[in-house]
Write a protein that holds these residues in place. Structure first.
Motif, PDB file in Angstrom:
ATOM      1  N   GLU A 158      84.355  46.184 -36.937  1.00  0.00           N
ATOM      2  CA  GLU A 158      84.321  44.739 -37.189  1.00  0.00           C
ATOM      3  C   GLU A 158      83.971  43.971 -35.917  1.00  0.00           C
ATOM      4  OE1 GLU A 158      87.182  41.307 -39.246  1.00  0.00           O
ATOM      5  OE2 GLU A 158      87.911  43.350 -38.919  1.00  0.00           O
ATOM      6  N   GLN A 159      84.505  44.408 -34.792  1.00  0.00           N
ATOM      7  CA  GLN A 159      84.202  43.746 -33.523  1.00  0.00           C
ATOM      8  C   GLN A 159      82.721  43.874 -33.168  1.00  0.00           C
ATOM      9  OE1 GLN A 159      86.812  45.374 -30.550  1.00  0.00           O
ATOM     10  NE2 GLN A 159      88.678  44.496 -31.452  1.00  0.00           N
ATOM     11  N   ILE A 203      80.180  44.338 -35.270  1.00  0.00           N
ATOM     12  CA  ILE A 203      79.381  43.518 -36.183  1.00  0.00           C
ATOM     13  C   ILE A 203      79.438  42.046 -35.761  1.00  0.00           C
ATOM     14  CG2 ILE A 203      79.215  42.679 -38.556  1.00  0.00           C
ATOM     15  CD1 ILE A 203      80.127  45.450 -39.484  1.00  0.00           C
ATOM     16  N   GLU A 204      80.628  41.592 -35.392  1.00  0.00           N
ATOM     17  CA  GLU A 204      80.771  40.211 -34.921  1.00  0.00           C
ATOM     18  C   GLU A 204      79.983  39.999 -33.629  1.00  0.00           C
ATOM     19  OE1 GLU A 204      84.339  37.056 -33.692  1.00  0.00           O
ATOM     20  OE2 GLU A 204      84.819  39.080 -34.406  1.00  0.00           O
ATOM     21  N   PHE A 205      79.987  41.015 -32.762  1.00  0.00           N
ATOM     22  CA  PHE A 205      79.231  40.946 -31.505  1.00  0.00           C
ATOM     23  C   PHE A 205      77.730  40.856 -31.778  1.00  0.00           C
ATOM     24  CE2 PHE A 205      76.973  43.164 -28.079  1.00  0.00           C
ATOM     25  CZ  PHE A 205      77.356  42.402 -26.982  1.00  0.00           C
ATOM     26  N   PHE A 206      77.251  41.650 -32.730  1.00  0.00           N
ATOM     27  CA  PHE A 206      75.837  41.579 -33.116  1.00  0.00           C
ATOM     28  C   PHE A 206      75.477  40.178 -33.612  1.00  0.00           C
ATOM     29  CE2 PHE A 206      75.645  46.383 -34.005  1.00  0.00           C
ATOM     30  CZ  PHE A 206      74.987  46.616 -32.808  1.00  0.00           C
ATOM     31  N   GLU A 207      76.303  39.665 -34.519  1.00  0.00           N
ATOM     32  CA  GLU A 207      75.970  38.405 -35.179  1.00  0.00           C
ATOM     33  C   GLU A 207      76.032  37.214 -34.231  1.00  0.00           C
ATOM     34  OE1 GLU A 207      77.114  36.047 -39.295  1.00  0.00           O
ATOM     35  OE2 GLU A 207      78.542  37.462 -38.450  1.00  0.00           O
ATOM     36  N   ARG A 208      77.067  37.140 -33.402  1.00  0.00           N
ATOM     37  CA  ARG A 208      77.288  35.938 -32.599  1.00  0.00           C
ATOM     38  C   ARG A 208      76.643  35.991 -31.223  1.00  0.00           C
ATOM     39  NH1 ARG A 208      83.607  34.166 -33.835  1.00  0.00           N
ATOM     40  NH2 ARG A 208      83.400  34.096 -36.111  1.00  0.00           N
ATOM     41  N   ARG A 209      76.325  37.187 -30.740  1.00  0.00           N
ATOM     42  CA  ARG A 209      75.784  37.266 -29.383  1.00  0.00           C
ATOM     43  C   ARG A 209      74.446  37.990 -29.328  1.00  0.00           C
ATOM     44  NH1 ARG A 209      79.443  39.186 -24.678  1.00  0.00           N
ATOM     45  NH2 ARG A 209      77.512  38.551 -23.648  1.00  0.00           N
ATOM     46  N   LEU A 210      74.458  39.310 -29.549  1.00  0.00           N
ATOM     47  CA  LEU A 210      73.285  40.104 -29.221  1.00  0.00           C
ATOM     48  C   LEU A 210      72.062  39.722 -30.042  1.00  0.00           C
ATOM     49  CD1 LEU A 210      73.261  43.775 -28.195  1.00  0.00           C
ATOM     50  CD2 LEU A 210      71.598  43.035 -29.861  1.00  0.00           C
ATOM     51  N   VAL A 211      72.157  39.789 -31.364  1.00  0.00           N
ATOM     52  CA  VAL A 211      70.993  39.503 -32.213  1.00  0.00           C
ATOM     53  C   VAL A 211      70.583  38.048 -32.075  1.00  0.00           C
ATOM     54  CG1 VAL A 211      70.156  39.415 -34.597  1.00  0.00           C
ATOM     55  CG2 VAL A 211      71.552  41.355 -33.828  1.00  0.00           C
ATOM     56  N   LEU A 220      75.674  45.668 -24.668  1.00  0.00           N
ATOM     57  CA  LEU A 220      76.446  46.569 -25.530  1.00  0.00           C
ATOM     58  C   LEU A 220      77.209  47.602 -24.710  1.00  0.00           C
ATOM     59  CD1 LEU A 220      77.058  46.820 -28.478  1.00  0.00           C
ATOM     60  CD2 LEU A 220      75.156  48.411 -28.735  1.00  0.00           C
ATOM     61  N   ARG A 221      76.621  48.029 -23.579  1.00  0.00           N
ATOM     62  CA  ARG A 221      77.361  48.946 -22.710  1.00  0.00           C
ATOM     63  C   ARG A 221      78.650  48.289 -22.209  1.00  0.00           C
ATOM     64  NH1 ARG A 221      72.106  50.747 -19.853  1.00  0.00           N
ATOM     65  NH2 ARG A 221      71.637  52.770 -20.802  1.00  0.00           N
ATOM     66  N   GLU A 222      78.529  47.037 -21.820  1.00  0.00           N
ATOM     67  CA  GLU A 222      79.714  46.314 -21.354  1.00  0.00           C
ATOM     68  C   GLU A 222      80.754  46.201 -22.460  1.00  0.00           C
ATOM     69  OE1 GLU A 222      80.873  41.916 -19.455  1.00  0.00           O
ATOM     70  OE2 GLU A 222      78.802  42.398 -19.991  1.00  0.00           O
ATOM     71  N   LYS A 223      80.298  46.016 -23.706  1.00  0.00           N
ATOM     72  CA  LYS A 223      81.202  45.893 -24.835  1.00  0.00           C
ATOM     73  C   LYS A 223      81.925  47.204 -25.128  1.00  0.00           C
ATOM     74  CE  LYS A 223      82.905  44.281 -28.770  1.00  0.00           C
ATOM     75  NZ  LYS A 223      83.985  43.271 -28.800  1.00  0.00           N
ATOM     76  N   LEU A 224      81.226  48.333 -24.978  1.00  0.00           N
ATOM     77  CA  LEU A 224      81.768  49.628 -25.426  1.00  0.00           C
ATOM     78  C   LEU A 224      82.201  50.543 -24.291  1.00  0.00           C
ATOM     79  CD1 LEU A 224      79.214  50.505 -28.285  1.00  0.00           C
ATOM     80  CD2 LEU A 224      81.512  49.561 -28.528  1.00  0.00           C
TER      81      LEU A 224
END
Length: 673
Positions: free
Chosen positions: A180-181, A183-191, A483-487
């Motif tokens: 869930e985190q 997907i939220e990261f994709f929607e609000r930041r990366l994409v 994404l590296r920073e996120k994971l």
């Protein structure tokens, strides 16, 4: 001894894949016939000579009888499976007894699927796809064939070792919070950042997903994106694995470390006693043959057979792969629409994949609409329908006439314009012959020209300007860094989790005697199954090394057996095999989880496409057929395979299957977001 080739009716080899055993057989056969002082013939020439009688025989049968054989076995027990797709003949061969007819047919259909993903609607034109599969330039042909051969090797490896490719469904990494985190990261930041950047060159990110080996951690689609089909997603996973292969052995020690600290070490595993096995058979099944493509006279470097020795440079990581995928709109289904695929490695075993819509993709939708209209007209004319009855199917030639005029003016293709003008003179003018069988060649000409425009737009590089039509390397690096920073704190956990996604330990208390299971939601194309680790270094609930391999082989054979029964029309199979009891169930439910009444399954011909999702989506067709009798309801389809110890009473086993099926998809247990 294995081989797969694509040929024309004149025995011209368009592509071939062979293992070392087949190459040695060719070398012995033609080396013995070689006269003193002469060099060995080129490998392609040898293959063409070897298969020419079969190809000519198949072509003659079609011409004289309107039918041909699709499978035969020779006196030395070599199995040949043949499948004609338009003007291309696919032939798959097995001579070592490791593959059966269904395996070879599946290999053919998977090859066709991969070629469709790589070349799109060009595959609908026999003359054009022949040019694409066999380029005149030797080095270009070497790169293409090596790439196709590598993709087939990757699929073969995954199908032999990965349960998700065994049943052809996507396996999710079970961690709802992290999913869930992400997907939220994709929607609000990366994409959002990628699509708002001026460096995206007109491309729009529509899908983004994270792979941990072959398992899906998180999948995000933008609001205006079409649903990505399971078939296409599996093909993309193959391509990602081919670019960045997973090294399982490197991660084995991590799994062992995890076992020692997780409270589920070897002492808590449930390990059944193995039945006696033939060591030679087990050794044969675990053996992995390395594919070699060298069959060359050492003195020859640039001849035809030098294709097998050319060093092919690795692809530019920042360069996207052009892929052709299904797109669903409210107007209907558009197959083989162009996308760009960016495969960005985060760490070994963890990859970010981005799928983008390219700026001129609307051209492909128009071309498909026109192709569909001409294909339907050609079919009706071939069936003897002429005049107004030939133009009743949707979309009709009358419907697309003005649209095609505008399209040609926009594309500015003189060749397409000339053929279209001649078609209109014959079909619509008063002095022309009208809609009769004489129009069939012109329908074919129009389809070829349209595919040619498609090829020009989406397969041929337009020079330096085309290179700029992609997400910039800076933008790609930014996406990787974000994404590296996120994971970063999850990296090691994810790599271990991918090996031990679901364990049998948590099920043994509720289901004593249960050894393994696979449950598949065919409506979403997702599967759940306990991990199967069979290496000598990794201990699992099934034991270690040979014991785990023995159970794995049983599971693989069970899937093959149930597919044969499903092909014959059986949706339930229970059988005993030595110390084990196998069960298979296929059933339908409505949206609330109520089981729907069983339906009579239609048997499929022996030479039909293999049951599965990747090569041909059998379950989509099955769901569509079943839903016709349940209008207004959302119908879901499920499969369950179980392996129990044979000492468990049958009534207990069936009770286990029912309880297991109801538990597996509970949101509180295994939520699949």
């Amino acid at each position: 001894m294995k081989a797969l080739l694509i040929t024309t009716e004149s025995a011209e080899v368009l592509f071939h894949w062979t293992d070392l055993g087949f190459q040695n057989s060719i070398q012995e056969q033609y080396g013995a016939a070689q006269e003193e002082g002469q060099r060995l013939p080129a490998f392609e020439d040898s293959i063409s000579t070897l298969f020419a009688p079969i190809i000519i025989s198949c072509s003659s049968m079609v011409d004289r009888m309107g039918d041909s054989y699709t499978c035969f076995t020779t006196e030395n027990n070599h199995i040949y499976v043949l499948q004609q797709f338009d003007e291309c003949l696919y032939i798959a061969v097995n001579g070592d007894g490791e593959e059966e007819e269904d395996d070879l047919r599946r290999k053919i259909y998977v090859t066709k699927k991969i070629i469709e993903v790589l070349f799109g609607m060009v595959t609908l034109s026999g003359s054009l796809i022949r040019r694409e599969l066999r380029p005149q330039d030797t080095e270009q042909r070497a790169r293409l064939w090596r790439h196709l051969q590598s993709l087939l090797d990757t699929h073969n490896h995954l199908r032999q070792n990965d349960q998700s490719f065994l049943v052809e469904a996507v396996e999710r990494l079970i961690h709802p919070t992290l999913c869930e985190q992400c997907i939220e990261f994709f929607e609000r930041r990366l994409v959002q950042q990628l699509n708002n950047s001026v460096e995206r060159a007109g491309e729009e990110v529509q899908h983004a997903f994270i792979l941990v080996h072959t398992k899906l951690l998180a999948f995000y689609s933008s609001r205006n994106a079409s649903t990505l089909s399971t078939s296409d997603l599996l093909a993309l996973i193959i391509m990602a694995q081919n670019m960045y292969p997973s090294s399982i052995d490197q991660d084995d020690h991590s799994s062992e470390d995890f076992d020692s600290t997780s409270g589920s070490g070897p002492e808590s595993f449930y390990t059944p006693q193995p039945s006696p096995t033939d060591s030679s058979t087990s050794e044969k099944q675990t053996k992995q043959e390395a594919t070699v493509f060298e069959f060359v006279d050492p003195d020859i470097h640039m001849a035809e057979d030098s294709l097998h020795t050319l060093d092919v440079p690795p692809p530019d990581p920042s360069a996207p792969r052009r892929v052709f995928l299904e797109v669903f709109h409210k107007e209907g289904l558009y197959p083989m629409m162009p996308h760009s695929m960016y495969c960005l490695p985060l760490w070994p075993g963890i990859t970010l994949v981005l799928l983008t819509k390219i700026p001129n993709s609307a051209v492909a939708e128009s071309i498909y609409t026109f192709l569909e209209a001409f294909a339907k007209l050609e079919k009706r004319l071939s069936e003897g329908q002429e005049g107004s009855s030939a133009t009743r199917s949707q979309p009709t030639i009358h419907d697309i006439r003005s649209k095609l005029d505008k399209f040609i003016k926009y594309i500015q293709s003189s060749q397409l314009q000339n053929v279209w003008t001649e078609f209109k003179n014959r079909a619509f003018s008063r002095g022309g012959p009208g809609f009769n069988r004489d129009l069939i060649p012109w329908c074919q000409n129009m389809k070829t020209q349209l595919c040619g425009v498609y090829r020009q737009c989406f397969l041929i590089d337009a020079g330096p300007a085309d290179i700029r039509q992609k997400l910039s390397p800076v933008l790609q690096e930014r996406a990787q860094a974000m994404l590296r920073e996120k994971l970063i704190d999850w990296k090691d956990f994810l790599l271990v989790k991918s090996k031990r996604n679901i364990t049998m330990v948590s099920y043994l208390e509720d289901f004593p005697g249960l050894i393994h299971f696979i449950c598949v939601d065919r409506s979403t194309g997702q599967m759940i199954a306990p991990s199967l680790n069979v290496t000598e270094r990794t201990t699992s609930e099934l034991g270690k090394g040979p014991v785990a391999q023995f159970i794995k082989n049983k599971v693989w054979r069970l899937v093959s057996t149930t597919r044969r029964y499903l092909q014959k029309g059986y949706s339930t199979v229970t059988l005993r095999d030595g110390d084990f009891y196998f069960c298979y169930f296929l059933w339908f439910e409505n949206e609330t989880g109520d089981k729907l009444e069983a339906v009579e399954m239609r048997p499929l011909p022996d030479d039909s496409a293999p049951i599965g999702t990747l090569a041909w989506d059998y379950y989509r067709k099955l769901l569509r057929s079943y839903s016709k009798s349940h209008q207004g309801e959302v119908v879901k389809c499920y499969e369950l395979l179980t392996v129990h110890l044979g000492v468990i009473p049958t009534d207990i086993i069936l009770q286990h299957c029912k309880q297991l099926a109801s538990k597996l998809w509970e949101p509180s247990r295994n939520p699949l977001l």
